[in-house]
Each structure stands twice: as C-alpha cells, then as structure tokens.
Design a protein around this motif. Structure first.
Motif, PDB file in Angstrom:
ATOM      1  N   SER A 224      -8.986   6.402   6.591  1.00  0.00           N
ATOM      2  CA  SER A 224      -9.546   5.346   5.749  1.00  0.00           C
ATOM      3  C   SER A 224     -10.654   5.895   4.862  1.00  0.00           C
ATOM      4  O   SER A 224     -10.817   5.479   3.707  1.00  0.00           O
TER       5      SER A 224
ATOM      6  N   ALA B  39       0.831  -1.204   0.000  1.00  0.00           N
ATOM      7  CA  ALA B  39       0.000   0.000   0.000  1.00  0.00           C
ATOM      8  C   ALA B  39       0.864   1.252   0.000  1.00  0.00           C
ATOM      9  O   ALA B  39       0.593   2.211  -0.744  1.00  0.00           O
ATOM     10  N   GLU B  40       1.910   1.261   0.816  1.00  0.00           N
ATOM     11  CA  GLU B  40       2.812   2.419   0.847  1.00  0.00           C
ATOM     12  C   GLU B  40       3.527   2.594  -0.488  1.00  0.00           C
ATOM     13  O   GLU B  40       3.648   3.713  -0.999  1.00  0.00           O
TER      14      GLU B  40
ATOM     15  N   ILE C 278      -2.621   7.347   2.944  1.00  0.00           N
ATOM     16  CA  ILE C 278      -1.830   6.147   3.250  1.00  0.00           C
ATOM     17  C   ILE C 278      -0.517   6.542   3.925  1.00  0.00           C
ATOM     18  O   ILE C 278      -0.090   5.933   4.917  1.00  0.00           O
TER      19      ILE C 278
ATOM     20  N   GLN D 250      -9.011   7.651   1.955  1.00  0.00           N
ATOM     21  CA  GLN D 250      -8.596   6.665   0.952  1.00  0.00           C
ATOM     22  C   GLN D 250      -9.789   6.183   0.132  1.00  0.00           C
ATOM     23  O   GLN D 250      -9.694   5.998  -1.079  1.00  0.00           O
TER      24      GLN D 250
ATOM     25  N   ALA E 258       1.122   3.948  -2.989  1.00  0.00           N
ATOM     26  CA  ALA E 258       0.830   5.358  -2.727  1.00  0.00           C
ATOM     27  C   ALA E 258       1.951   6.244  -3.248  1.00  0.00           C
ATOM     28  O   ALA E 258       1.704   7.287  -3.869  1.00  0.00           O
TER      29      ALA E 258
END
Length: 218
Positions: free
Chosen positions: A178, A52-53, A194, A181, A56
């Motif tokens: 969240s 996820a990082e 994120i 996102q 992002a």
C-alpha cells in the motif's frame, strides 16, 4: 493432482518469478524489454476483476508502450526512493521494520524467518548483505515452491508454503504494498504493487489461508 490445480500452481510460479524480479532488483533495460517482448502485461491475469486491477494493467501497458532507454534513470530513482533511500525509504521492503516496535532491520521476526528457512533447506546466494525478509525474496521462494507443487502436490510442501505466507509474509506485506501504491512516482511500480497484492489475495483464496492479524509499527 487435477489439471486445473496444476495450471494454477504453474501460473502462480511464473507470476512469482516476475514479481521477484520487479520488486527485488533495480530496474534494467533488459527487464523492461522482456516485459514488452513477451507481452507479459497483456497476458497478466485479472484475479479479482476489480477496477484497481484493470487500471493497474492499463497504466503499466501505457508506461511500457511509451518506454525508452532515457526513462531508465527515472525508474531507477523511483525504485530507490521506494525501497532504499538514500533518505528514509517510502516503502521499506523488509518485514522486521513493520513487525518490530523499534522498526529495526534483522529484528526478531527476521531471525524467526531465518530459522524457518534453515529448517526447510532454503538458502540464497545474494550479491549484497541483504536481510532475508525482503518482500522481493519472498516471491523468489514462492517461485521455487510453486514450481515443485506444479509437479507434485506434496502436502508437506503445501503446509510449509502456508506457514511461510501466513506467519512470515502476509502479516505485513499489504502495508508495504500500500505504501508503494501511495508513494510510487511511476505507473510501473504503482501498478505492480496492485498486481502483487491481487496475486497474494488469490493465493490465499486458492490455499484457503486466513492471514494472521498482527500489530504493525509502520
């Protein structure tokens, strides 16, 4: 203070300042140009090494590589629908909305935060009548506190910082981020949500904070 600890505090301070500017203010051409000029995203740390990082970082980099002034309005509209409306914001940035059953601004949790800030000598000079529990303002306070800790690892200040996070921000911030996102229309805000969550997770690890389990109403 060890050199590694001092570097961690300095890194936390500089990242908190960026997150404050991204989450608290309407996006400006100057902000985007500075992120590009100083290659901020290229040097942004990957705290967890998660997919996820990494995604992002890739998404924000791609957004900035193709960014031009004509996109400013779309970015402002995205910021507005996330945090202010004019309809119901998709990711309300004020803590009391998540922590109070009636989902009110300036609720009991806001009043408790105001008392905490008064006790610690924290004040703000704001252009608008803004509740102090805006998620972007928390990062401004983190900026100040980490800047001081980078100079002097004061245990009293460290304890104050832990209380601020554990009792006033972390109980609801993950829910807010969240929602950012989930509802962001641009990779810019999706990616920074994120980044912000990964940052807070790393601060918790560094300071050995266990977030309080709290009932949320949104």
């Amino acid at each position: 203070m060890s050199q590694s600890t001092q570097m961690n505090m300095q890194e936390f301070q500089s990242l908190a300042r960026i997150l404050h500017n991204v989450l608290f203010y309407d996006p400006t051409t100057e902000l985007l140009e500075n992120l590009i000029k100083y290659q901020v995203i290229e040097s942004w740390p990957m705290f967890s090494g998660s997919q996820a990082e990494a995604q992002a970082k890739t998404q924000i980099q791609a957004y900035l590589q193709t960014w031009n002034n004509e996109q400013t309005l779309a970015l402002k509209l995205d910021y507005g629908q996330l945090f202010y409306g004019p309809a119901e914001p998709s990711a309300v940035p004020w803590g009391s909305v998540y922590l109070s059953e009636k989902q009110l601004l300036n609720g009991e949790s806001t009043q408790e935060l105001m008392v905490f800030y008064q006790q610690q000598g924290v004040s703000f000079e704001l252009d608008s009548n803004q509740p102090v529990d805006h998620i972007g303002l928390f990062f401004a306070v983190l900026d100040q506190m980490f800047a001081q800790l980078a100079i002097d690892e004061n245990e009293t200040l460290r304890s104050t910082l832990i209380i601020l996070l554990q009792q006033h921000l972390l109980p609801w911030s993950a829910r807010c981020l969240s929602l950012v996102q989930q509802h962001a229309q641009t990779d810019f805000y999706r990616g920074f949500a994120i980044f912000a969550q990964a940052y807070l997770d790393e601060v918790c690890r560094e300071l050995q904070i266990v977030p309080l389990a709290t009932q949320l109403y949104r």
